[in-house]
Design a protein around this motif. Structure first.
Motif, PDB file in Angstrom:
ATOM      1  N   SER A  76     -59.787  -7.969   8.854  1.00  0.00           N
ATOM      2  CA  SER A  76     -60.457  -8.079   7.565  1.00  0.00           C
ATOM      3  C   SER A  76     -61.962  -8.054   7.806  1.00  0.00           C
ATOM      4  O   SER A  76     -62.458  -8.439   8.861  1.00  0.00           O
ATOM      5  N   PRO A  82     -63.805 -10.961   2.200  1.00  0.00           N
ATOM      6  CA  PRO A  82     -63.204 -10.063   3.180  1.00  0.00           C
ATOM      7  C   PRO A  82     -62.079  -9.233   2.566  1.00  0.00           C
ATOM      8  O   PRO A  82     -61.385  -9.690   1.670  1.00  0.00           O
ATOM      9  N   VAL A  83     -61.938  -8.023   3.049  1.00  0.00           N
ATOM     10  CA  VAL A  83     -60.891  -7.126   2.557  1.00  0.00           C
ATOM     11  C   VAL A  83     -59.995  -6.748   3.734  1.00  0.00           C
ATOM     12  O   VAL A  83     -60.489  -6.370   4.795  1.00  0.00           O
ATOM     13  N   ALA A  84     -58.706  -6.846   3.521  1.00  0.00           N
ATOM     14  CA  ALA A  84     -57.773  -6.542   4.586  1.00  0.00           C
ATOM     15  C   ALA A  84     -57.896  -5.089   5.004  1.00  0.00           C
ATOM     16  O   ALA A  84     -58.033  -4.197   4.170  1.00  0.00           O
TER      17      ALA A  84
END
Lengths: 387, 387
Positions: free
Chosen positions: B241, B250-252
DNA sequence: GCTTCTATGTTAGGCACATTAACAAACAAA
DNA sequence: TTTGTTTGTTAATGTGCCTAACATAGAAGC
C-alpha cells in the motif's frame, strides 16, 4: 558430568527419546514408543543408554485402568539446567529451569529507572541476578549448561557489523560463567518464539509477532524457524524509512519515531479537544479512557489502529505470514484489533490478527526455550562444539 | 518404468548417490564416494542398485594421470525427463530436459501481442508448446515425470483463497498430461530460484530477487528455501500500500502503479523539458538515452533509482536478506545500481545490490530447477504420492 | 484364592545397511 | 617386464533397528 569434547555418542532412537522427554515432560515408555514409532526392545535400549549417562531419571510409576504399571521417566540430573534472562528496559527477569522446564528459581528485578537502551545499568543488574541464581545452585540440578539473554538490540554473529549494534554492551558489567554456552537473542524474536510455543501462535509454524509500544519491532517465524537476516536486522520494522510517498523525502528509522508511543502521546495531547478534560498522560491512560468510552480517546485509538493496520499490511506484502500476533504496550490491547484487522486485510492479503497471550513474560519464556534448544543440541552433539 | 504406487525402495546411500548425479551431472564413483563419505563397497552396492532399476546409466570411462580408469555414470534413462514452461506476458519459453539438465528440446514462442495478465491466449500457447514437446518424444528420454509451469500470478494451494488468484486460468486451454506430476510456481519466485542456482546469488542461501519492470515483485529465498507465505503472497511487494505517510490515505497495490514502467514513462513524458527533443517512448529508450549521457534521461533514471532504493530499504527492514538481485526491464540495467545502492544502504541495513545475471531466461531455468526437484523427490519417494 | 485378561518389559534371533581389511584388476611410468 | 597407483570386488564384521516369543505385574472375575 563429562568434558565438553567427550560427549557420549547416542543412537538415533535414544536421541529422539531424550528430545521427547525434554519437550513433552515426564513420560512413560509406552507413551514415547508409539509416538516415535519405536518398538519396545528399542525403547528399552534407548532408556538404558540414557539412564546410564544420567540424561534420564526414573521418577515413579503410573497405573492405567488395567495391566502392569509403567515406569515414568524425565530428563535427568545429568542433563543439567539453564538460565534465561530478559534484559529489559524496566525489568530484568530471570528463570532457572531444567531442560524440561521445571522452574527451579526465578526473579523479577525492577530497575530503578527506565533505561532508554542497553547500557551498563542493565548489564550490572544482569550480572547480579545471574550471580545470585548461580549461588542458589543445588546438586540435584546438575550442571549449568547454557545462559541465554534476551537483548533489546539487534543481535549479529561476531565478524559482521558487530560494532554497529550495541549488543556487546551487555558484557560491560556481566561476564558469562566459564564453560557455559551463551545464547544471545533479540528480545522481540524471543517473544515471537514464546508465542509460537506457548501463546497465540501455538500450531502456527509461520507467523509474525509485532510489538507496538515505546519501540516498534517484529519477530518473524517462517516454517518453524526464526528469521534473523544477514545482519540480525530482519523484523527491524521500526527502522522502516518513512514517509514513503512521491515527492516526500524518506527518513531512516522514522517509522518508529512516528508509530512509537512517545510520538503517539505527543500527537494525542496536541490534538486533544479543549472540552474533553485533561489529555491522557500515557498510553495506559489513553487506553483505559478509550475503554470507558471517551470519544476523544476512541478517536485516537482508532487512528493508531489504522496506522498499525497499514504497518501490518506492509509486512504482509513482503512475507505473507498468515497470522500476526500483536504485543507491546499498545499492541497487547484488544481495543486496536477490529480496526487493525479491517485495515490490514483491506490493504493486503488475508491475515489473522490476534493479541499476545503471554504479555510481559513472553520474552523470558522465549529465551528460555532458545536456551533449552541450545542445551539439547549440545547434549545430543548435533552442533559445533564451539561456535 | 513402474507404477507410481510401486516405486522401488532404495537405501539411503543409493538415494544420496542419485541426488549427486542429478545435481552435479556425470560423475565417477571415486568422485561421489569421498564426497558423501561412503566406502567403495557401499558405492558399488548403491550404483548396482540404481543401475538395476534404470536410474543410472554407464556412459564411459575416464583416465586419471595414473592407475586404473574409472567408469563414468549419469542419471539414467529410467529417471526420465521433465518439461519446464515459462508462461510469460510476451513469450512462452519451454525447456525439455533430463533431471541432470541435458537439454533435449527447447522453444521460445513469441506471443502475437503483449498479454496484460494470465489468460486463455497464454493458456492456449502453453497447450500447443507442451503438446509439441511431447510429440518430439524419444525412447532414450525415458518417461516424462513432471511438467512445471511458471505463472505471472500468485500461486496458492487449493483450498485457501484459490479463487482470489487467477492461477486456474492456466487450465482454460491447457490440460496437463495424465499420470504426470504438475508443479506451478510464481514466475518471480522462479527467477529467484534460478539466480540462486545459476546466477548472481550462487552461494547465497539467503537473498531477495526484486523485479522492477512493468510489474513489481520479489522472490524471497531464506536459508535456501523459497518463502511462499500463507497465501502465496510473500514477495508481492507490488501490492504494497502506498503512500505510507501521516495524513495520506494508503491505497492497496499502489506501489506497483507508481513504480511500474507505465507510470514511470508517463511521469517522464509529462516532465520532459521542451528543449530536450522528443521524450522517450519506453524504458528501453529512456535507458539507452541515459547511457548516451542525455541529462534529461539521466535525471529520471536517477529519480527512479532512488525510488527503487527506498523500496529495497523497506524489504531489508522486514527480512534483511543481505543481497538483493535486481531483474526486470528496468531492474536489470546497471545504470540504476549506484544510486540504488546508496539509497538502500542509507535507509536501512547493509545490503549488496547486483543485477540479474540471467536476464529473460531466469524464469524458465528456475521452473526447470523446481520441476527437477519435484521429479527427484518423486523418484526417491520422499514426498506424498499425490498431494 | 485362584484363574484370566491386559499392559509392560525382556530375551532371542534376524535383517538391512553400512563398515574395514584384504585381494584382484587395469592402467602409466620406469 | 616390473613397479606403483588407482579402481573395483569379496569376505568378515558391527550397529541399530525389527519381530516373535516369553516373563512379569497388575486388575477383574469366579
Amino acid at each position: 558430568m563429562f568434558p565438553a569434547d567427550a560427549r557420549p555418542s547416542l543412537t538415533a532412537s535414544a536421541r529422539a527419546v531424550f528430545r521427547r522427554l525434554v519437550l513433552d515432560g515426564p513420560s512413560t515408555r509406552p507413551q514415547i514408543g508409539p509416538l516415535l514409532g519405536l518398538s519396545r526392545p528399542t525403547m528399552s535400549a534407548a532408556i538404558a543408554e540414557l539412564e546410564r549417562i544420567g540424561y534420564v531419571d526414573e521418577i515413579g510409576v503410573v497405573q492405567g485402568t488395567m495391566g502392569r504399571r509403567a515406569v515414568k521417566y524425565r530428563a535427568g540430573r545429568g542433563a543439567g539446567h539453564i538460565i534465561a534472562v530478559d534484559a529489559g528496559a524496566t525489568h530484568v527477569r530471570l528463570r532457572l529451569a531444567t531442560l524440561d522446564r521445571r522452574l527451579l528459581h526465578s526473579r523479577v528485578h525492577r530497575l530503578p529507572t527506565r533505561q532508554l537502551m542497553l547500557n551498563e545499568e542493565i548489564s550490572a543488574a544482569v550480572a547480579d541476578e545471574v550471580a545470585a541464581a548461580i549461588a542458589e545452585r543445588q546438586d540435584e540440578w546438575g550442571p549449568l549448561r547454557v545462559v541465554g539473554i534476551a537483548l533489546p538490540t539487534r543481535v549479529v554473529d561476531k565478524g559482521l557489523d558487530w560494532d554497529a549494534t550495541r549488543q556487546n554492551v551487555i558484557f560491560s558489567r556481566f561476564s558469562p560463567p566459564g564453560g557455559v554456552d551463551l545464547v544471545l537473542e533479540n528480545n522481540v524474536n524471543c517473544a515471537a518464539v514464546a508465542e509460537r510455543f506457548y501463546g497465540a501462535a501455538k500450531d502456527w509454524p509461520t507467523f509474525a509477532y509485532i510489538q507496538i509500544g515505546l519501540k516498534i519491532g517484529m519477530g518473524l517465524m517462517l516454517g518453524g524457524e526464526l528469521v534473523r537476516g544477514r545482519n540480525g536486522a530482519a523484523g527491524e520494522i521500526g527502522h522502516l524509512s518513512f514517509p514513503f510517498a512521491p515527492g516526500l523525502l524518506p527518513v531512516a528509522g522514522e517509522a518508529e519515531r512516528y508509530m512509537g508511543t512517545e510520538a503517539l502521546i505527543a500527537r494525542v495531547r496536541a490534538d486533544w479537544p479543549a472540552d474533553a478534560g485533561a489529555p491522557p498522560l500515557d498510553t495506559r491512560e489513553l487506553l483505559s479512557r478509550a475503554e470507558a468510552g471517551e470519544p476523544a480517546a476512541l478517536v485516537h485509538v482508532d487512528r493508531h489502529a489504522t496506522d498499525v493496520g497499514a504497518l501490518i499490511a506492509a509486512c504482509v506484502s513482503v512475507v505473507d505470514p498468515g497470522l500476526v500476533v500483536l504485543g507491546g504496550g499498545m499492541g497487547a490491547s484488544p481495543l486496536l484489533l477490529p480496526k487493525t484487522r479491517e485495515v490490514a486485510n483491506r490493504l493486503s492479503y488475508p491475515v489473522e490478527v490476534e493479541n499476545s497471550a503471554l504479555g510481559s513474560d513472553a520474552t523470558v519464556l522465549g529465551i528460555e526455550r532458545l536456551a533449552i534448544d541450545r542445551a539439547m543440541s549440545f547434549l545430543l552433539g548435533d552442533d559445533p562444539i564451539t561456535p
